[in-house]
Design an enzyme around this catalytic site. Structure first.
Site, PDB file in Angstrom:
ATOM      1  N   GLU A  16       1.071  -1.007   0.086  1.00 57.64           N
ATOM      2  CA  GLU A  16      -0.043   0.023  -0.302  1.00 57.64           C
ATOM      3  C   GLU A  16       0.801   1.138   0.190  1.00 57.64           C
ATOM      4  OE1 GLU A  16      -4.188  -1.074   2.063  1.00 57.64           O
ATOM      5  OE2 GLU A  16      -2.700  -1.122   3.169  1.00 57.64           O
ATOM      6  N   GLY A  84     -12.802  -0.324   0.594  1.00 56.92           N
ATOM      7  CA  GLY A  84     -13.734  -1.334   0.095  1.00 56.92           C
ATOM      8  C   GLY A  84     -14.834  -0.040   0.095  1.00 56.92           C
ATOM      9  N   MET A 187      -9.218  -0.201   7.388  1.00 57.06           N
ATOM     10  CA  MET A 187      -9.540  -1.106   8.846  1.00 57.06           C
ATOM     11  C   MET A 187      -8.603   0.262   9.450  1.00 57.06           C
ATOM     12  SD  MET A 187      -9.387  -5.257   8.215  1.00 57.06           S
ATOM     13  CE  MET A 187      -9.958  -5.311   9.417  1.00 57.06           C
ATOM     14  N   GLU A 188      -8.314   1.262   9.572  1.00 54.88           N
ATOM     15  CA  GLU A 188      -6.762   2.247  10.209  1.00 54.88           C
ATOM     16  C   GLU A 188      -7.232   3.335  10.236  1.00 54.88           C
ATOM     17  OE1 GLU A 188      -6.058   0.311   7.224  1.00 54.88           O
ATOM     18  OE2 GLU A 188      -5.526  -1.542   8.115  1.00 54.88           O
ATOM     19  N   ASP A 211     -12.371  -2.627  -3.727  1.00 59.83           N
ATOM     20  CA  ASP A 211     -12.850  -3.396  -3.876  1.00 59.83           C
ATOM     21  C   ASP A 211     -14.827  -3.001  -3.334  1.00 59.83           C
ATOM     22  OD1 ASP A 211     -11.246  -3.817  -1.012  1.00 59.83           O
ATOM     23  OD2 ASP A 211     -13.689  -4.122  -0.737  1.00 59.83           O
TER      24      ASP A 211
HETATM   25  N1  ADE Z   1      -9.804  -2.518   3.044  1.00 60.05           N
HETATM   26  C1  ADE Z   1      -9.698  -2.600   1.618  1.00 60.05           C
HETATM   27  N2  ADE Z   1     -10.916  -3.177   1.434  1.00 60.05           N
HETATM   28  C2  ADE Z   1     -11.544  -3.443   2.998  1.00 60.05           C
HETATM   29  C3  ADE Z   1     -13.270  -3.989   2.996  1.00 60.05           C
HETATM   30  N3  ADE Z   1     -13.864  -4.209   1.911  1.00 60.05           N
HETATM   31  N4  ADE Z   1     -13.668  -4.200   4.773  1.00 60.05           N
HETATM   32  C4  ADE Z   1     -12.735  -3.423   4.924  1.00 60.05           C
HETATM   33  N5  ADE Z   1     -11.447  -2.764   5.008  1.00 60.05           N
HETATM   34  C5  ADE Z   1     -10.996  -2.677   3.491  1.00 60.05           C
END
Ligand code: ADE
Length: 251
Positions: A16, A84, A187-188, A211
């Site tokens: 990343e 995401g 997530m961060e 995604d």
């Molecule tokens: N980082 C990248 N895609 C993610 C997702 N679907 N959920 C949480 N963190 C992510």
């Protein structure tokens, strides 16, 4: 004479931030348990302190805290990586700069309203307007100049952080119901934002959509990060190239 700009750059995984440190000169590093901080100079005089935090809020908060404590005088903490899409209009390679972040799994009800961080008594954290405006302008300029080849036009909005990889449309919909302006999930970001706020350091969170946070999310994510690793520096350098117009730095 003003000090050279010093940026703390964090990503969850090497893919990343681009594991290729050949973009920096005068490289050095220090180990802190299992966290390595790489230091170097980008271009003529921008100092970078860079680390890969690992996934999740605890790892991100730990890396942010260690980075700020090890390298006093950091002017900006920048977290970058993939996310995401929560807004169905967003596609892979779309760039989202957070104008606010929220910890979607913080829930201390009934003592505090949902999402409120007890330490700050706030739910959404917002980057300092001067830094946010600089980054937004820099990204739009870079896009117009063709320096963001492969990335889509940058946008900004709310990013939600939690210790959960979201790959279930029902979970995503519940989050969108609670946070109707939500753009992306990861997530961060909101964890480093909280640390930076508490340490009095400006921060930014910059994400690229990997995604759709749906049933296909895990596969899309895995395929995407392999390709993203080659391009991650392009996005970072688009910002670094435009650092001559950054807001006034810390004294
Ligand atoms: N980082 C990248 N895609 C993610 C997702 N679907 N959920 C949480 N963190 C992510």
């Amino acid at each position: 004479m003003t000090q050279p700009l010093h940026i703390g750059l964090l990503g969850a995984m090497p893919e990343e931030v681009g594991s290729d440190l050949s973009h920096l000169t005068d490289l050095s590093c220090s180990d802190h348990g299992d966290l390595t901080i790489h230091r170097g100079v980008w271009g003529d005089n921008i100092r970078l302190s860079l680390a890969w935090s690992g996934w999740g809020k605890v790892s991100a908060a730990r890396a942010a805290t260690r980075l700020l404590a090890s390298d006093p005088g950091i002017d900006l903490l920048l977290f970058t990586g993939v996310a995401g899409a929560a807004d169905p209009a967003l596609r892979q390679w779309d760039v989202v700069l957070a104008d606010a972040v929220v910890q979607h799994d913080m829930d201390a009800r009934p003592l505090f309203p949902r999402f409120t961080l007890p330490a700050l008594k706030q739910d959404r954290l917002q980057p300092q307007p001067a830094w946010f405006n600089w980054a937004k302008t820099a990204l739009l300029e870079a896009h117009s100049a063709g320096d963001l080849d492969g990335f889509a036009r940058p946008s900004s909005g709310l990013i939600a952080t939690g210790d959960r990889f979201i790959g279930d449309p029902a979970v995503l919909q519940a989050l969108r119901d609670a946070l109707p302006d939500l753009q992306a999930v990861e997530m961060e970001g909101a964890a480093i934002a909280q640390v930076a706020e508490q340490e009095g350091v400006p921060w930014l969170v910059l994400r690229v959509i990997s995604d759709g946070a749906d049933e296909a999310a895990a596969q899309s994510f895995e395929d995407f990060v392999k390709r993203y690793e080659q391009k991650a520096w392009r996005l970072i350098e688009a910002l670094l190239q435009r650092c001559n117009s950054t807001p006034p730095q810390c004294p």
